[in-house]
Design a protein around this motif. Structure first.
Motif, mmCIF file in Angstrom:
data_model
loop_
_atom_site.group_PDB
_atom_site.id
_atom_site.type_symbol
_atom_site.label_atom_id
_atom_site.label_comp_id
_atom_site.label_asym_id
_atom_site.label_seq_id
_atom_site.Cartn_x
_atom_site.Cartn_y
_atom_site.Cartn_z
ATOM 1 N N ALA A 538 60.723 -0.216 13.376
ATOM 2 C CA ALA A 538 61.355 0.618 12.357
ATOM 3 C C ALA A 538 62.215 1.711 12.974
ATOM 4 O O ALA A 538 63.162 2.209 12.359
ATOM 5 C CB ALA A 538 60.278 1.233 11.460
ATOM 6 N N ARG A 539 61.919 2.110 14.220
ATOM 7 C CA ARG A 539 62.692 3.153 14.911
ATOM 8 C C ARG A 539 63.960 2.620 15.540
ATOM 9 O O ARG A 539 64.890 3.380 15.832
ATOM 10 C CB ARG A 539 61.832 3.796 16.001
ATOM 11 C CG ARG A 539 60.550 4.450 15.522
ATOM 12 C CD ARG A 539 59.683 4.860 16.716
ATOM 13 N NE ARG A 539 60.407 5.763 17.609
ATOM 14 C CZ ARG A 539 60.138 5.924 18.895
ATOM 15 N NH1 ARG A 539 59.167 5.212 19.449
ATOM 16 N NH2 ARG A 539 60.823 6.771 19.626
ATOM 17 N N GLY A 540 63.972 1.315 15.847
ATOM 18 C CA GLY A 540 65.078 0.711 16.583
ATOM 19 C C GLY A 540 64.521 -0.265 17.600
ATOM 20 O O GLY A 540 63.347 -0.641 17.547
ATOM 21 N N PHE A 541 65.353 -0.670 18.530
ATOM 22 C CA PHE A 541 64.893 -1.585 19.570
ATOM 23 C C PHE A 541 64.205 -0.791 20.674
ATOM 24 O O PHE A 541 64.733 0.204 21.168
ATOM 25 C CB PHE A 541 66.067 -2.386 20.136
ATOM 26 C CG PHE A 541 66.536 -3.472 19.208
ATOM 27 C CD1 PHE A 541 65.922 -4.717 19.201
ATOM 28 C CD2 PHE A 541 67.579 -3.240 18.322
ATOM 29 C CE1 PHE A 541 66.340 -5.717 18.336
ATOM 30 C CE2 PHE A 541 68.014 -4.235 17.456
ATOM 31 C CZ PHE A 541 67.389 -5.476 17.448
ATOM 32 N N GLU A 542 63.016 -1.280 21.083
ATOM 33 C CA GLU A 542 62.205 -0.573 22.061
ATOM 34 C C GLU A 542 61.919 -1.462 23.266
ATOM 35 O O GLU A 542 62.047 -2.688 23.210
ATOM 36 C CB GLU A 542 60.891 -0.109 21.422
ATOM 37 C CG GLU A 542 61.097 0.788 20.201
ATOM 38 C CD GLU A 542 59.826 1.503 19.788
ATOM 39 O OE1 GLU A 542 59.098 1.983 20.686
ATOM 40 O OE2 GLU A 542 59.563 1.583 18.571
ATOM 41 N N ARG A 558 50.370 0.826 32.997
ATOM 42 C CA ARG A 558 51.455 -0.116 32.735
ATOM 43 C C ARG A 558 51.271 -0.887 31.437
ATOM 44 O O ARG A 558 52.257 -1.349 30.853
ATOM 45 C CB ARG A 558 51.606 -1.082 33.906
ATOM 46 C CG ARG A 558 50.337 -1.844 34.283
ATOM 47 C CD ARG A 558 50.538 -2.582 35.612
ATOM 48 N NE ARG A 558 49.357 -3.295 36.084
ATOM 49 C CZ ARG A 558 48.391 -2.756 36.809
ATOM 50 N NH1 ARG A 558 48.447 -1.471 37.130
ATOM 51 N NH2 ARG A 558 47.366 -3.480 37.221
ATOM 52 N N GLY A 559 50.032 -1.027 31.002
ATOM 53 C CA GLY A 559 49.787 -1.775 29.773
ATOM 54 C C GLY A 559 50.166 -1.040 28.511
ATOM 55 O O GLY A 559 50.179 -1.644 27.424
ATOM 56 N N SER A 560 50.514 0.258 28.610
ATOM 57 C CA SER A 560 50.851 1.015 27.405
ATOM 58 C C SER A 560 52.187 1.746 27.492
ATOM 59 O O SER A 560 52.604 2.372 26.524
ATOM 60 C CB SER A 560 49.750 2.040 27.109
ATOM 61 O OG SER A 560 49.601 2.955 28.195
ATOM 62 N N VAL A 561 52.872 1.693 28.623
ATOM 63 C CA VAL A 561 54.124 2.436 28.789
ATOM 64 C C VAL A 561 55.223 1.845 27.915
ATOM 65 O O VAL A 561 55.389 0.624 27.833
ATOM 66 C CB VAL A 561 54.563 2.436 30.264
ATOM 67 C CG1 VAL A 561 55.967 3.021 30.419
ATOM 68 C CG2 VAL A 561 53.572 3.219 31.118
ATOM 69 N N THR A 562 56.002 2.734 27.282
ATOM 70 C CA THR A 562 57.148 2.313 26.483
ATOM 71 C C THR A 562 58.337 3.231 26.738
ATOM 72 O O THR A 562 58.198 4.393 27.120
ATOM 73 C CB THR A 562 56.838 2.350 24.971
ATOM 74 O OG1 THR A 562 56.513 3.701 24.599
ATOM 75 C CG2 THR A 562 55.687 1.435 24.612
ATOM 76 N N ASN A 563 59.517 2.686 26.565
ATOM 77 C CA ASN A 563 60.779 3.405 26.404
ATOM 78 C C ASN A 563 61.080 4.446 27.482
ATOM 79 O O ASN A 563 61.328 5.620 27.178
ATOM 80 C CB ASN A 563 60.823 4.075 25.023
ATOM 81 C CG ASN A 563 60.686 3.078 23.897
ATOM 82 O OD1 ASN A 563 61.154 1.938 24.005
ATOM 83 N ND2 ASN A 563 60.038 3.489 22.818
ATOM 84 N N PRO A 564 61.099 4.057 28.743
ATOM 85 C CA PRO A 564 61.542 5.010 29.763
ATOM 86 C C PRO A 564 63.011 5.372 29.549
ATOM 87 O O PRO A 564 63.833 4.516 29.203
ATOM 88 C CB PRO A 564 61.322 4.262 31.070
ATOM 89 C CG PRO A 564 61.264 2.813 30.701
ATOM 90 C CD PRO A 564 60.739 2.751 29.310
ATOM 91 N N GLY A 599 71.308 -0.433 18.724
ATOM 92 C CA GLY A 599 70.086 -0.020 18.043
ATOM 93 C C GLY A 599 68.972 0.470 18.941
ATOM 94 O O GLY A 599 67.830 0.618 18.470
ATOM 95 N N MET A 600 69.254 0.734 20.230
ATOM 96 C CA MET A 600 68.192 1.221 21.116
ATOM 97 C C MET A 600 67.650 2.552 20.606
ATOM 98 O O MET A 600 68.401 3.416 20.138
ATOM 99 C CB MET A 600 68.717 1.415 22.541
ATOM 100 C CG MET A 600 69.206 0.145 23.228
ATOM 101 S SD MET A 600 67.969 -1.167 23.399
ATOM 102 C CE MET A 600 66.758 -0.389 24.450
ATOM 103 N N VAL A 601 66.350 2.734 20.715
ATOM 104 C CA VAL A 601 65.742 3.987 20.267
ATOM 105 C C VAL A 601 66.197 5.139 21.152
ATOM 106 O O VAL A 601 66.553 4.957 22.325
ATOM 107 C CB VAL A 601 64.202 3.910 20.280
ATOM 108 C CG1 VAL A 601 63.706 2.843 19.322
ATOM 109 C CG2 VAL A 601 63.673 3.671 21.683
ATOM 110 N N GLN A 602 66.169 6.328 20.610
ATOM 111 C CA GLN A 602 66.522 7.510 21.382
ATOM 112 C C GLN A 602 65.400 7.841 22.375
ATOM 113 O O GLN A 602 64.218 7.699 22.063
ATOM 114 C CB GLN A 602 66.728 8.707 20.447
ATOM 115 C CG GLN A 602 67.941 8.592 19.537
ATOM 116 C CD GLN A 602 69.243 8.730 20.316
ATOM 117 O OE1 GLN A 602 69.334 9.541 21.229
ATOM 118 N NE2 GLN A 602 70.239 7.938 19.934
#
Length: 754
Positions: A538-542, A558-564, A599-602
């Motif tokens: 819903a936020r965009g592409f992650e 590493r199993g939970s990291v998102t959106n560097p 559409g990449m998330v901020q």
């Protein structure tokens, strides 16, 4: 598309007027020749051509290997900086049984469900591998780069041969002439003066040696020793397994390379790896006096007219047609020489002894390298920092030419010594090679970029197994492209856009339909993976999980990291570049690429600065401050706000753990500062007084005892310097915009950054 200075307008003075004369490149280069009078154990010199290199100690040979140590990371003896390595020289220890990656493959939860990743049953604690299975140890260590042979002076006393020691060598003086690529060494040995000339042929894996000394009539000889391959992290030679390989010296024959000389061929066999070593000279005696040892001595005066106080010889290393050794490519110097409007590659001078002929070929070829591409001169600047920065720039060009321009992506320690067993890291490829395009030497980037075509199928299989389109490039590999078990490497994603970035830089330096057509598959398959890896929310592409950003401090989560932050911007920019390539080739657009890019998330912003990742702990202040790459390494994108990035740079500079950084972090800060309009901070970053920003007398960027050189630091410096001098798209309309206004910067032949 891009701007480029002309060779007749090298720069502007600090007062703003144009200088009229081109840079005197010979003077620029030679004022930074490497001159040493004492043995610096950190700083030997190398000769090479991009496909092959030979590193010498203060004697001009490899007589004192223990004096130039590479510190071990495990409980093993130290290695040595004095390597003899080639792009084709690889070896694999026979496995006890067939080993595969299945035992290290682990399912990780992702937004698409469970995804298989090559992990590691053991782990890496404080940079040491622990609790790894034999399968994982073998897979991480094989194939490994091989030390092809050690060549050093020996003394024969009372019929017995012994090694030369540091105490034997006195009154030393050595100069690496960067303009010719020739090393001249003089010293005393056993009370006699010795002069040595050392050079590498520009087109062959061959060194030339000329030794002049009365000591040659009193027991001074040259010895050659050959090791087995080593699985050690830091060492390319195993001297403790003599029965695991063979060395066989043949009878002398007329030379096929040097007319009028004789050659002795040594056949080397190490399991599946085979190669030959050819010793060529006049009036020589070549004997095999040990299982893996040769003695090379001058012949007697009765055997010919040559003086016996002179040995002039060449030693060539030749890969076998089969086995672990990959075919030899063209050298860096011959590729430069083949540029339009330049002479063809240097040959061997007729009528010279072999060693002198090799030195003459080097002396003819290196000036063509230095006269090609870009140049930056800071000599007229009053700021005392300018001289040191110019030294680093000149030496980095030499070092990356001989270590990073070959037919494979280089290991971080190039062809000098082993790190990570000689295997190369694809996330570092940009740092080794991007600058070749910025410095308008695209022919030196071409070979390693072409290597990606050889691993398309295994990379496509990785993507397919994980449910993605396109190709997923590996991280830590040998020439076969097979991934290594790792709790970090296979989770990194920032190497994925690198081939698109490198191909775009190549096109900017050499815009042609041929470049577009040759690298279209690499660009498009990379983009296909990137678009499918980004998942819609819903936020965009992650991005992620799982993943590890360029800043590897988050490996344990590493199993939970998102959106560097950096990777988000890299995804957007690279997908748009891939779309531009389709347009240039007249192909239909792929809507998904544009949709994902737009559409990449901020990136996450906390207290007015960019966080490293989008989940807690958000930013750990160790390792690479990689969020800065999002505006510095990359041009401005929709995702990055310049004011927030300016605050982020200030935050990093105010309080970062510099001891945990790496050599390319300082060019990152410089490029970010330059694009943000702070050239003083850019220069300060390049010359920051920090341990891993050390640049030795020989130009190498030292990191630690076990990583005594680090070529990504040299390549990053060159990329930053080119950006600071030639500018970037939509940058300030002033000369050398990344340098402080009071500096006198002359430059020519560079290509502006995107």
């Amino acid at each position: 598309m891009h701007s480029q200075s002309t060779t007749t307008l090298p720069g502007m003075s600090s007062g703003g007027s144009a200088t009229s004369a081109a840079i005197d490149r010979q003077a620029l280069v030679r004022r930074h020749n490497v001159c040493q009078r004492t043995l610096d154990p950190r700083s030997p010199v190398s000769v090479g051509n991009g496909e092959f290199a030979f590193t010498a100690d203060l004697t001009g040979l490899q007589s004192l290997p223990e004096a130039y140590p590479v510190g071990a990371r495990d409980e093993l003896p130290a290695g040595t900086l004095l390597g003899t390595q080639a792009q084709w020289g690889w070896h694999s220890t026979p496995p006890e049984q067939p080993y595969g990656l299945a035992g290290s493959t682990v399912l990780y939860d992702s937004p698409r469900g469970p995804v298989p990743y090559v992990d590691m049953v053991g782990n890496i604690v404080n940079e040491r591998e622990t609790d790894t299975s034999r399968a994982e140890t073998w897979l991480r260590a094989n194939p490994h780069r091989l030390d092809l042979g050690r060549i050093g002076f020996r003394l024969v006393e009372d019929g017995a041969e012994r090694a030369v020691t540091r105490d034997d060598v006195g009154d030393a003086e050595q100069t690496l002439d960067l303009w010719t690529g020739v090393v001249s060494s003089s010293f005393t040995l056993a009370g006699h003066p010795v002069t040595v000339t050392t050079a590498c042929h520009p087109d062959r894996d061959e060194i030339g040696l000329r030794v002049v000394s009365p000591a040659l009539m009193h027991g001074l000889v040259v010895g050659m020793d050959f090791p087995y391959g080593s699985e050690a992290w830091h060492d390319a030679a195993d001297w403790d397994s003599p029965d695991a390989h063979t060395t066989t010296l043949g009878e002398p024959t007329p030379s096929g390379l040097h007319t009028g000389s004789s050659s002795w061929t040594v056949e080397r066999t190490l399991d599946g790896a085979r190669y030959e070593v050819v010793v060529t000279g006049n009036n020589l005696m070549v004997e095999q006096t040990g299982q893996h040892h040769l003695r090379i001595a001058p012949g007697s005066a009765a055997q010919g007219q040559d003086q016996v106080d002179v040995m002039d010889l060449a030693i060539a290393f030749i890969p076998a047609a089969t086995g672990d050794c990959i075919p030899r490519g063209d050298s860096a110097l011959s590729r430069v020489a083949a540029k339009p409007g330049m002479d063809a590659g240097a040959g061997t001078a007729v009528g010279l002894s072999p060693g002198s002929a090799v030195a003459d070929a080097s002396a003819a070829s290196w000036p063509r390298f230095w006269s090609s591409g870009g140049a930056i001169e800071l000599e007229a600047t009053d700021d005392p920092r300018a001289k040191e920065l110019e030294r680093r720039i000149v030496l980095s060009q030499y070092l990356t030419a001989i270590n990073c321009s070959g037919s494979l992506p280089p290991q971080e320690t190039g062809l000098v010594c082993n790190s990570w067993r000689g295997r190369f890291h694809l996330e570092m490829h940009w740092w080794h090679a991007a600058h070749f395009a910025h410095w308008n030497r695209p022919e030196l980037l071409l070979p390693s970029l072409r290597w990606y075509t050889t691993v398309l199928e295994p990379s496509r299989a990785t993507a397919r197994a994980q449910g993605f389109d396109g190709v997923r490039w590996p991280k830590q590999v040998g020439p076969d492209g097979r991934e290594s078990p790792s709790p970090i490497g296979t989770f990194l994603i920032w190497q994925q856009p690198h081939p698109i970035h490198l191909a775009e830089l190549l096109y900017r330096a050499s815009p042609s339909p041929e470049v577009l057509e040759e690298f279209a598959e690499i660009v498009f398959e990379t983009a296909a993976f990137m678009a499918s890896f980004a998942h819609p929310t819903a936020r965009g592409f992650e991005l992620g999980p799982p993943l590890i950003p360029a800043q590897e401090s988050y490996g344990s989560i590493r199993g939970s990291v998102t959106n560097p932050t950096f990777e988000l911007a890299y995804w957007q920019w690279a997908l748009r570049i891939a779309a531009a390539w389709r347009e240039r080739l007249g192909l239909e657009p792929i809507p998904a690429w544009r949709e994902v890019a737009d559409g990449m998330v901020q990136p996450r912003v906390i207290d007015g600065v960019y966080a490293a990742i989008d989940v807690e702990p958000f930013t750990i202040r160790t390792d690479h401050p990689s969020m800065l790459c999002a505006l510095g390494v990359l041009p401005e994108t929709d995702l990055i706000d310049k004011d927030i990035m300016r605050a982020t740079l200030a935050d990093v500079l105010a309080d970062w753990d510099w001891g945990s950084t790496w050599g390319w972090d300082y060019p990152v800060m410089a490029m970010t500062a330059a694009r943000l309009g702070d050239p003083e901070a850019a220069v300060n970053a390049l010359l920051m007084d920090a341990g891993k920003n050390t640049v030795l007398p020989n130009g190498h960027n030292r990191q630690t005892d076990s990583l005594p050189l680090y070529l990504p630091g040299n390549g990053g410096l060159l990329a930053a310097a080119a950006l600071m001098a030639a500018g970037w798209d939509n940058g300030p309309d002033r000369h050398a915009p990344g340098f402080p206004p009071g500096w006198t910067v002359a430059w020519e032949g560079l290509v502006a950054a995107p």
